[in-house]
Design a protein around this motif. Sequence first.
Motif, PDB file in Angstrom:
ATOM      1  N   GLY A   1      16.716   4.972   8.528  1.00 36.96           N
ATOM      2  CA  GLY A   1      16.168   5.445   7.260  1.00 36.96           C
ATOM      3  C   GLY A   1      15.892   6.930   7.337  1.00 36.96           C
ATOM      4  O   GLY A   1      15.666   7.463   8.421  1.00 36.96           O
ATOM      5  N   PRO A   2      15.922   7.597   6.190  1.00 41.51           N
ATOM      6  CA  PRO A   2      15.688   9.048   6.192  1.00 41.51           C
ATOM      7  C   PRO A   2      14.233   9.383   6.559  1.00 41.51           C
ATOM      8  O   PRO A   2      13.394   8.495   6.607  1.00 41.51           O
ATOM      9  CB  PRO A   2      15.980   9.450   4.741  1.00 41.51           C
ATOM     10  CG  PRO A   2      15.781   8.209   3.943  1.00 41.51           C
ATOM     11  CD  PRO A   2      16.155   7.072   4.837  1.00 41.51           C
ATOM     12  N   ASN A   3      13.972  10.643   6.800  1.00 39.92           N
ATOM     13  CA  ASN A   3      12.602  11.061   7.117  1.00 39.92           C
ATOM     14  C   ASN A   3      11.663  10.686   5.988  1.00 39.92           C
ATOM     15  O   ASN A   3      11.972  10.894   4.821  1.00 39.92           O
ATOM     16  CB  ASN A   3      12.539  12.578   7.338  1.00 39.92           C
ATOM     17  CG  ASN A   3      13.183  12.961   8.652  1.00 39.92           C
ATOM     18  OD1 ASN A   3      13.066  12.231   9.638  1.00 39.92           O
ATOM     19  ND2 ASN A   3      13.876  14.075   8.661  1.00 39.92           N
ATOM     20  N   GLY A   4      10.520  10.100   6.343  1.00 37.96           N
ATOM     21  CA  GLY A   4       9.535   9.727   5.334  1.00 37.96           C
ATOM     22  C   GLY A   4       9.788   8.381   4.704  1.00 37.96           C
ATOM     23  O   GLY A   4       9.074   7.964   3.801  1.00 37.96           O
ATOM     24  N   ALA A   5      10.803   7.653   5.205  1.00 34.52           N
ATOM     25  CA  ALA A   5      11.137   6.368   4.601  1.00 34.52           C
ATOM     26  C   ALA A   5      10.095   5.307   4.932  1.00 34.52           C
ATOM     27  O   ALA A   5       9.912   4.348   4.187  1.00 34.52           O
ATOM     28  CB  ALA A   5      12.509   5.904   5.086  1.00 34.52           C
ATOM     29  N   GLY A   6       9.404   5.492   6.061  1.00 34.33           N
ATOM     30  CA  GLY A   6       8.386   4.507   6.435  1.00 34.33           C
ATOM     31  C   GLY A   6       8.644   3.826   7.771  1.00 34.33           C
ATOM     32  O   GLY A   6       8.025   2.817   8.086  1.00 34.33           O
ATOM     33  N   LYS A   7       9.546   4.393   8.571  1.00 33.57           N
ATOM     34  CA  LYS A   7       9.875   3.781   9.859  1.00 33.57           C
ATOM     35  C   LYS A   7       8.654   3.762  10.783  1.00 33.57           C
ATOM     36  O   LYS A   7       8.315   2.735  11.359  1.00 33.57           O
ATOM     37  CB  LYS A   7      11.031   4.554  10.535  1.00 33.57           C
ATOM     38  CG  LYS A   7      12.295   4.619   9.702  1.00 33.57           C
ATOM     39  CD  LYS A   7      13.411   5.341  10.431  1.00 33.57           C
ATOM     40  CE  LYS A   7      13.136   6.824  10.662  1.00 33.57           C
ATOM     41  NZ  LYS A   7      13.029   7.628   9.433  1.00 33.57           N
ATOM     42  N   THR A   8       8.025   4.927  10.907  1.00 29.53           N
ATOM     43  CA  THR A   8       6.856   5.007  11.786  1.00 29.53           C
ATOM     44  C   THR A   8       5.733   4.101  11.294  1.00 29.53           C
ATOM     45  O   THR A   8       5.077   3.423  12.085  1.00 29.53           O
ATOM     46  CB  THR A   8       6.375   6.466  11.888  1.00 29.53           C
ATOM     47  OG1 THR A   8       7.445   7.269  12.388  1.00 29.53           O
ATOM     48  CG2 THR A   8       5.196   6.594  12.818  1.00 29.53           C
ATOM     49  N   THR A   9       5.548   4.057   9.980  1.00 27.84           N
ATOM     50  CA  THR A   9       4.509   3.198   9.408  1.00 27.84           C
ATOM     51  C   THR A   9       4.729   1.742   9.803  1.00 27.84           C
ATOM     52  O   THR A   9       3.793   1.046  10.197  1.00 27.84           O
ATOM     53  CB  THR A   9       4.514   3.334   7.874  1.00 27.84           C
ATOM     54  OG1 THR A   9       4.447   4.725   7.546  1.00 27.84           O
ATOM     55  CG2 THR A   9       3.339   2.623   7.254  1.00 27.84           C
ATOM     56  N   VAL A  10       5.970   1.291   9.717  1.00 26.14           N
ATOM     57  CA  VAL A  10       6.277  -0.086  10.098  1.00 26.14           C
ATOM     58  C   VAL A  10       5.996  -0.303  11.583  1.00 26.14           C
ATOM     59  O   VAL A  10       5.373  -1.292  11.984  1.00 26.14           O
ATOM     60  CB  VAL A  10       7.753  -0.422   9.780  1.00 26.14           C
ATOM     61  CG1 VAL A  10       8.153  -1.754  10.397  1.00 26.14           C
ATOM     62  CG2 VAL A  10       7.963  -0.459   8.275  1.00 26.14           C
TER      63      VAL A  10
ATOM     64  N   GLY B   1       0.812  -1.203   0.000  1.00 31.79           N
ATOM     65  CA  GLY B   1       0.000   0.000   0.000  1.00 31.79           C
ATOM     66  C   GLY B   1       0.844   1.250   0.000  1.00 31.79           C
ATOM     67  O   GLY B   1       2.009   1.218  -0.336  1.00 31.79           O
ATOM     68  N   ARG B   2       0.219   2.359   0.436  1.00 32.70           N
ATOM     69  CA  ARG B   2       0.894   3.631   0.275  1.00 32.70           C
ATOM     70  C   ARG B   2       2.182   3.725   1.070  1.00 32.70           C
ATOM     71  O   ARG B   2       3.103   4.409   0.661  1.00 32.70           O
ATOM     72  CB  ARG B   2      -0.003   4.823   0.669  1.00 32.70           C
ATOM     73  CG  ARG B   2      -1.082   4.549   1.667  1.00 32.70           C
ATOM     74  CD  ARG B   2      -1.478   5.769   2.417  1.00 32.70           C
ATOM     75  NE  ARG B   2      -1.430   5.495   3.843  1.00 32.70           N
ATOM     76  CZ  ARG B   2      -2.517   5.300   4.593  1.00 32.70           C
ATOM     77  NH1 ARG B   2      -3.696   5.432   4.076  1.00 32.70           N
ATOM     78  NH2 ARG B   2      -2.400   5.003   5.867  1.00 32.70           N
ATOM     79  N   GLY B   3       2.236   3.086   2.187  1.00 32.74           N
ATOM     80  CA  GLY B   3       3.378   3.288   3.077  1.00 32.74           C
ATOM     81  C   GLY B   3       4.617   2.486   2.730  1.00 32.74           C
ATOM     82  O   GLY B   3       5.495   2.947   2.014  1.00 32.74           O
ATOM     83  N   VAL B   4       4.669   1.273   3.209  1.00 33.77           N
ATOM     84  CA  VAL B   4       5.868   0.460   3.040  1.00 33.77           C
ATOM     85  C   VAL B   4       5.498  -0.872   2.418  1.00 33.77           C
ATOM     86  O   VAL B   4       4.364  -1.331   2.518  1.00 33.77           O
ATOM     87  CB  VAL B   4       6.560   0.221   4.392  1.00 33.77           C
ATOM     88  CG1 VAL B   4       7.105   1.524   4.944  1.00 33.77           C
ATOM     89  CG2 VAL B   4       5.615  -0.412   5.382  1.00 33.77           C
TER      90      VAL B   4
HETATM   91  N1  LIG Z   1      -1.660   8.524   7.625  1.00 35.01           N
HETATM   92  C1  LIG Z   1      -0.988   8.607   6.464  1.00 35.01           C
HETATM   93  N2  LIG Z   1      -1.634   8.729   5.312  1.00 35.01           N
HETATM   94  C2  LIG Z   1      -0.965   8.796   4.143  1.00 35.01           C
HETATM   95  N3  LIG Z   1       0.364   8.767   4.038  1.00 35.01           N
HETATM   96  C3  LIG Z   1       1.075   8.646   5.159  1.00 35.01           C
HETATM   97  C4  LIG Z   1       0.448   8.568   6.438  1.00 35.01           C
HETATM   98  N4  LIG Z   1       1.406   8.473   7.375  1.00 35.01           N
HETATM   99  C5  LIG Z   1       2.564   8.499   6.710  1.00 35.01           C
HETATM  100  N5  LIG Z   1       2.379   8.614   5.384  1.00 35.01           N
HETATM  101  C6  LIG Z   1       3.413   8.636   4.346  1.00 35.01           C
HETATM  102  O1  LIG Z   1       4.116   7.435   4.405  1.00 35.01           O
HETATM  103  C7  LIG Z   1       5.518   7.673   4.243  1.00 35.01           C
HETATM  104  C8  LIG Z   1       6.269   7.135   5.424  1.00 35.01           C
HETATM  105  O2  LIG Z   1       6.023   7.920   6.575  1.00 35.01           O
HETATM  106  P1  LIG Z   1       6.615   7.584   7.997  1.00 35.01           P
HETATM  107  O3  LIG Z   1       6.396   6.158   8.274  1.00 35.01           O
HETATM  108  O4  LIG Z   1       6.066   8.551   8.969  1.00 35.01           O
HETATM  109  O5  LIG Z   1       8.170   7.849   7.791  1.00 35.01           O
HETATM  110  P2  LIG Z   1       9.348   7.973   8.861  1.00 35.01           P
HETATM  111  O6  LIG Z   1       8.793   7.603  10.194  1.00 35.01           O
HETATM  112  O7  LIG Z   1      10.385   7.031   8.385  1.00 35.01           O
HETATM  113  O8  LIG Z   1       9.820   9.375   8.822  1.00 35.01           O
HETATM  114  C9  LIG Z   1       5.684   9.160   4.063  1.00 35.01           C
HETATM  115  O9  LIG Z   1       5.827   9.427   2.699  1.00 35.01           O
HETATM  116  C10 LIG Z   1       4.423   9.740   4.584  1.00 35.01           C
HETATM  117  O10 LIG Z   1       4.090  10.917   3.884  1.00 35.01           O
END
Ligand SMILES: Nc1ncnc2c1ncn2[C@@H]1O[C@H](COP(=O)(O)OP(=O)(O)O)[C@@H](O)[C@H]1O
Lengths: 236, 247
Positions: free
Chosen positions: A31-40, A11-14
């Motif tokens: 990983g750099p900002n926006g890489a998907g760490k928080t998503t994981v 999907g959109r994230g990782v």
């Molecule tokens: N709730 C969301 N809806 C849509 N896109 C999201 C959402 N949360 C994060 N993203 C996107 O998913 C990607 C990964 O984000 P994130 O996991 O926060 O990165 P990190 O923690 O590595 O900085 C980013 O491009 C961000 O814009």
Amino acid sequence: MAGLTKIYKNGRGVKDITFDVCTGDIFGFLGPNGAGKTTVMKGITGLNTIQKGHVKILGYNLDSQFENAMRNVGAIIETADVYEYMSAYENLKFIARFYQNIHEEDIDNILELVNLTNYKQEKASKFSLGMKQRLALARALLPNPKLIILDEPTNGLDIEGTVQMRNLIKELAAKRKMTFFISSHLVHEVELMCNKVAIIHEGKLVNNGVSIESIKESYHSLEDFYLNQVTEGGTV
Amino acid sequence: MDSLKANIINEVRKLFLKKKTIVYLVLMAIMSFLTAFFIATIQAKLIFIAVNSFSYPLMLLAIFTNIFLPLFVFMAASDLFSGEVADRTLKLVLTMPVSRFKIYLSKIVAVSIYVILNFILIFLVSMLSAFCLKITITSITSVVVGYLADIIPALILVIFASFIAQFFRSGSTALISSIFIFIGIKALSLFNTLLNNNIFTTYLNWYSLWLPNGTNLLRGLNLLLLLLAYGIIFFTVGYYLFDKKEI
Ligand SMILES: Nc1ncnc2c1ncn2[C@@H]1O[C@H](COP(=O)(O)OP(=O)(O)O)[C@@H](O)[C@H]1O
Ligand SMILES: [Mg+2]
């Protein structure tokens, strides 16, 4: 024995993230900002629904055995939030109610560990950022969990706070045999704190958990390894 | 089971750690007493108002269930659901060893406990002030039955408010929207009898609709089933939305 974590996420994230965190690891997730760490990390803790793949924590399936899986996990995801309208003590008492074996002295001990003993009865809304971060850490540590998930734990901390946090994590891993899974966008932080690293770039895993010592043998530094991996596997 | 109990305690604590929760309880008590005081004054001056069927605690119940109760319920539900999305504290309980179903249920139970406390408080204050100010109460049994009966639609309202709160990511937006939706339903039912007869908001003070006028138990049972149907639907859909929520 093994703290095992697997994720495949679409999907959109990782996408198709797969790795294991083993007991005793201080596992860096770089990983750099926006890489998907928080998503994981949200996927691992059930804050996000996963479209594909599965997560297993200490043998329990996150999907079907959520309560058992999370009983041994402490987590700070995205930002170190606490209940602002509650005292430090009340914040910890909230966690304690979910566990039979947490006593008043455990709360006192954990407050001492994060240097908040003098603020036990004070409302968290009066705390500084660093204090809130320490209280959030205390919440994660209170049940003495086997696995601790920290999302960019040194973000917003000053140099002294960063060093304190790093030493505390190392100490807990060594003395209490806690396993850590820590995300960071800083190469040096991971190099100083962790014994293993997985690199994530643009939502894809570049490698899935190599020991930092072995990296240092083959490459000059983790930074070189990172640059090498990312330019090789990531872009184009 | 233990994690459900733990979280019910936590959610109740959350409600009562906020000053406004207590403040509203106190205000309700004061209002109940002032109403009694007002009635006592009128009764003293115009004896003929004190007709037999008049019962001050039940009048207070009608005012409470139709006006203050919806406000309190919407406020508490907005706080515990949408408010926690806004201040990012919802994830603190979502990462605890407790399932989302139990979290959803315990939040509803917490608001319900608050609602029931309100009923008890108003009942006690109205009975006490009636006694102190020598207001005649024709039948204490019907007062007790009335208060007990009206708790049921109040709990359906809690389930409804929790459902509405799932659509908003800020406590104040959820509160204002809930109030407007409630007023909207009320206004529409003024013009549409079919809606008025079948929507749960009509029956917040249902006791006054079925018991006093000839103890129509069949009508009471019918309405109970209608209310339960609303409860089940709103609970199910609300929980579904909560379970799918991404933080
Ligand atoms: N709730 C969301 N809806 C849509 N896109 C999201 C959402 N949360 C994060 N993203 C996107 O998913 C990607 C990964 O984000 P994130 O996991 O926060 O990165 P990190 O923690 O590595 O900085 C980013 O491009 C961000 O814009
Ligand atoms: Mg992040």
